[in-house]
Structure formats: C-alpha cells, structure tokens
Design an enzyme around this catalytic site. Structure first.
Site, PDB file in Angstrom:
ATOM      1  N   GLY A  93      -3.448   4.537  -0.202  1.00  0.00           N
ATOM      2  CA  GLY A  93      -4.831   3.790   0.254  1.00  0.00           C
ATOM      3  C   GLY A  93      -4.741   2.393   0.169  1.00  0.00           C
ATOM      4  N   GLY A  95      -5.055  -0.541  -0.997  1.00  0.00           N
ATOM      5  CA  GLY A  95      -4.781  -1.088  -2.429  1.00  0.00           C
ATOM      6  C   GLY A  95      -5.315  -2.646  -2.546  1.00  0.00           C
ATOM      7  N   ARG A  96      -5.013  -3.248  -1.387  1.00  0.00           N
ATOM      8  CA  ARG A  96      -5.149  -4.855  -1.503  1.00  0.00           C
ATOM      9  C   ARG A  96      -5.950  -5.174  -0.265  1.00  0.00           C
ATOM     10  NH1 ARG A  96       0.297  -8.238  -0.461  1.00  0.00           N
ATOM     11  NH2 ARG A  96       1.094  -7.039   0.894  1.00  0.00           N
ATOM     12  N   GLY A 129      -3.787  -6.704  -5.971  1.00  0.00           N
ATOM     13  CA  GLY A 129      -4.571  -6.774  -4.857  1.00  0.00           C
ATOM     14  C   GLY A 129      -4.659  -8.134  -4.158  1.00  0.00           C
ATOM     15  N   ARG A 189      -4.666   6.074  10.241  1.00  0.00           N
ATOM     16  CA  ARG A 189      -3.106   5.892   9.995  1.00  0.00           C
ATOM     17  C   ARG A 189      -2.818   7.414  10.166  1.00  0.00           C
ATOM     18  NH1 ARG A 189      -1.548   0.980   6.330  1.00  0.00           N
ATOM     19  NH2 ARG A 189      -3.742  -0.042   6.091  1.00  0.00           N
ATOM     20  N   ASP A 263       2.323   5.850   6.312  1.00  0.00           N
ATOM     21  CA  ASP A 263       0.911   5.189   6.036  1.00  0.00           C
ATOM     22  C   ASP A 263       0.757   3.801   6.753  1.00  0.00           C
ATOM     23  OD1 ASP A 263       3.048   4.996   3.849  1.00  0.00           O
ATOM     24  OD2 ASP A 263       1.637   3.374   3.364  1.00  0.00           O
ATOM     25  N   ASN A 264       2.144   3.369   7.304  1.00  0.00           N
ATOM     26  CA  ASN A 264       1.917   2.173   8.031  1.00  0.00           C
ATOM     27  C   ASN A 264       2.029   2.559   9.658  1.00  0.00           C
ATOM     28  OD1 ASN A 264       2.423   0.797   5.714  1.00  0.00           O
ATOM     29  ND2 ASN A 264       4.700   0.402   5.957  1.00  0.00           N
TER      30      ASN A 264
END
Length: 470
Positions: A93, A95-96, A129, A189, A263-264
């Site tokens: 998810g 995260g930052r 983060g 994504r 996820d990218n």
C-alpha cells in the site's frame, strides 16, 4: 510529451471519492520542521490551472497539504498487494505517499496529484514515510529525460525540502529530506486488482473495472476478439496495449526502470515509481539498475518480458469477472503490439520514415549490433544518425541508407558534439553540487538542455487511446 502542455483553468474532479471507502485510507501528511521550495514545474502547473500560486500558497498546498478547493477533503493512501520480484506480498500500500487531488487538463484528461515522502500511513510497515532530497533530485532528472524521449511518464510537479535528517543504509547518512508531488494520469495499479482478487471482493472488482474504463478511456478490442463487450476483457486489452508501448518506449530510450513489481505498474500504462533507475552506458541487454536484483530479473533486455508477466497477473485477478479464453486472447496481442511500438518509436528517435514492421525490425537489429560493436551509449548513437545521417558502409549503415529522412538536422542543436544525457556519473555530480554547495544551477541547466532536446525531437505518435497528449 516533448511539447509544452496546453494551459487550462483549475478544474477539480475528485472522481476517486466514489470508490474511496475501499480503495484507500484517509491519512494526514507529516508535520515537517521546514518547507523550502526547491522545484516547481511551471509548465505542468499551468496545464492544471495551478500556475497562479505564489510561493507561500504553493508551500501551503504542496508542503503542508492543505486541501485544494473543491478537491479531496483529506489525502488518501491507496491499498494494494503485489508481486515483488515475483514473490507475492499482501502487506503493501502507499507507505510514504498518498493521492492528494484530481483535476482535468485542457484536453479533459483526469490527472492526479500524488506524493512521495509525505509521512507514514497505515501501510508504512517499518518505514519512516520519508524521501531523501537526493531521491527527489533523481526523480526530476528521470521524469524530465523520459518526457523528452517521448515516454508516457509521471511528472515531477513539486519538490520541497523539509529540514529533517534521514538515515539510509544504502547511501551516506544523515542526508537531507524532501517531499515530492508528482502529476500522473492515475494511481490504480495492477496490485490494486490483485488485492481485491485475494480478498474475494467481486463487487469491488466490478466497480474498479468500471471506474478505470470510465476514467481512463482507451481503444476497444479488435472486432474478432472473444468477449470484446465484457468490461474486464476490454480493460485487459487496453492495459496490454499500454504496457506493450511502455516496454518499447523504455527500450528505445535506453532506460532501465529497475523494479518492475506489479505494485509499480500503473494500469494507465504510465511510467512511474522511480527508484534505482539507470540509463544504459552502452547497449547491454543484461544491464541491471538495482544492486539487489541479483538474478537480473529486471535487466534492460528483460523489461518487455517483465511487463507481459505483470499483465498475466492482472488477467489472473480479472478471472473473477471473465472466462479464461478471452483474457488469454488479450495477452496474446502483447508480442505483436510490442514489435509495432518498437518500430514506431525506433524510427521516430532516428528521425526516419518507417518502412513497416519487417523492414524496421531489420534496421533495429542492425542498430543494436552496431551499438554493441561501437560501445556508443544509445543517446550518442541516435544523435549521430538522426535523420539518416552518418550512414557508414557497415550493416547498419547499409540498412539506414534505404530510409528517407523524417527530421531536419540543420539547426545548431544537431551540430553539438553530443546530446544531453543522464548517466549515473552525471547524476552523482549534479547531486554533489547540491549536497556540498547548495548549488542548483547544474540541475536547472541540465533540465533546460533536456527540454530543448525534447522540442527538437518533436512528438511521437502513440495510438493507444486518448490519454496521452502526444
């Protein structure tokens, strides 16, 4: 998108609110000790009607993240799963980062403002983060160069130095910190679909497919494609088209993304999430960008394979809504679409008229062999032979001599000894002048040179839907 985008009024349209309850989590930005504006993308700010902000207002919205008028009332950290180096990870998810705002451009496209380094979220795991200032500088260079080379990429919209000292195990620490805002077509994504598949949320899967088809319009499948009227099948055809073109765009640019996890992968087909990227110092299919990619899974020459593998993971998730056969038919188009895109983009960068897939494929093979033999970096090779010039008596020269020029090389830019590049040595040198002397002049000079190159190259035609402004 080499040419400047068209100015537009500010047109907020936070469409993601319709699915916000299950696609993400409302979050707050970190309270940073400092806010020093370091980068502002004026031409893309004008494209979304935000160029009228003075520095104080810019910092208020893109450093402290006060909501933009008529937009999301609170940032949204998106949820997703993903294959990381082909190992499935359900603990992912934003995260930052988070989705901050959505708005329309002059062509009616929906664009997102998302962040990197904006603080911890429920998905930060053990991360802080944050983003290093060096990472932000690297992202400026990557996005500007890719944009100039006709790659559909996120844009580095804003960078604000935040006054914190960060510790990183893979670079000298402590190091300076920053928060980055990027402008993208979207942030959905492949991993977003994988999460819904893993959690067996069929209703949400249907809603996400509908959201994507409406928000990111594209081409319909071929008339003879099975299941061509089914929403999930239509979406997969569109993603296959976009990612086949993206793979070709990276290859012709000589770019190595480095971390092609699911996820990218943005279903818009847009290049984003820049980490250990590199440009090729010489043509080498085995070249890797990430020091931790020990097997070469995401090596330069394996990028098309990686994107096709990721399309397969999307197809597996979409089996929730569609039969296997029409999804496989969509996946089977990747190879031919990739080859067409390679020919289209390769001849564009060389500045010659295409002679069709068969002839262009032979030209590409001869060019690759010539780059290996000469050891020239791709940017130098394309520059040297722009418009069909400097064709020697080798195999590549013989192939090139049969092509008509599609580009003038009469102006002063093409008489320079070399085009601008961003090999790792230059990236490190630009960062060193910032880190040691707080001197940003080399970065701004490099960006100006890259943008000039983009103007000289001109637009590349990308027939993969109305998303791109090219």
């Amino acid at each position: 998108m080499p040419s400047d985008p068209q100015p537009a009024p500010y047109l907020p349209d936070p469409r993601i609110e319709s699915i916000a309850g299950w696609i993400g989590d409302p979050v707050h930005a970190a309270a940073f000790p400092g806010h020093r504006l370091r980068w502002r993308n004026h031409r893309w700010a004008a494209a979304v009607g935000l160029d009228g902000f003075d520095e104080a207002l810019w910092v208020e919205h893109f450093g402290r993240f006060a909501p933009l008028p008529g937009n999301l009332p609170q940032p949204l950290a998106l949820r997703y799963h993903g294959h990381q180096f082909r190992s499935y990870n359900p603990d992912l998810g934003d995260g930052r980062g988070f989705l901050f705002a959505q708005m329309r451009d002059a062509g009616g496209r929906l664009l997102d403002l998302g962040t990197k380094g904006s603080g911890q979220t429920p998905w930060s795991r053990d991360g802080d983060g944050r983003l290093t200032l060096k990472g932000a500088v690297r992202e400026i260079l990557a996005t500007e160069m890719l944009e100039a080379l006709g790659v559909d990429t996120s844009k580095t919209f804003s960078v604000i130095e935040t006054g914190e000292e960060l510790w990183r195990g893979d670079e000298p620490s402590p190091t300076r910190s920053a928060v980055l805002v990027r402008l993208s077509h979207g942030h959905i994504r492949i991993g977003s679909f994988q999460r819904l598949f893993a959690l067996e949320e069929k209703d949400h899967m249907e809603a996400l497919v509908a959201y994507c088809l409406e928000t990111y319009p594209g081409n319909l499948p071929p008339e003879d494609a099975p299941g061509r009227d089914e929403p999930a099948v239509i979406l997969l055809h569109q993603v296959v088209e976009r990612l086949a073109d993206l793979a070709a765009a990276w290859m012709v640019a000589g770019f190595v993304h480095g971390v092609l996890n699911t996820d990218n992968m943005n279903i818009s087909g847009e290049s984003f999430d820049y980490g250990p990227w590199r440009w090729l110092p010489r043509w080498d299919p085995r070249f890797t960008a990430a020091y931790f990619d020990h097997s070469g899974l995401y090596a330069f020459g394996r990028q098309p394979e990686a994107l096709l593998w990721n399309c397969h993971q999307l197809a597996i998730a979409l089996r929730t809504l569609a039969e296997t056969a029409p999804l496989v038919a969509a996946l089977d188009r990747f190879g031919s679409l990739y080859q067409q895109a390679m020919c289209r983009r390769f001849t564009w960068r060389l500045g010659v008229e295409s002679r069709g897939v068969e002839g262009d494929t032979a030209l590409i093979q001869a060019a690759e062999s010539a780059m290996v033999e000469t050891g020239l970096p791709p940017e130098q090779f394309f520059f040297l032979h722009r418009g069909g010039r400097n064709a020697g008596d080798d195999a590549f020269g013989t192939a090139l001599s049969g092509y008509a020029s599609a580009a003038s090389t009469d102006d002063a830019f093409w008489q320079e000894p070399a085009p601008p590049g961003v090999l790792i040595e230059e990236v490190e040198r630009i960062w060193a002048t910032i880190d040691q002397h707080d001197d940003w002049s080399e970065l701004h000079a490099k960006v100006a040179a890259i943008r000039e190159m983009g103007e000289r190259l001109g637009p590349v035609h990308v027939p993969v839907g109305p998303f791109t402004s090219r």
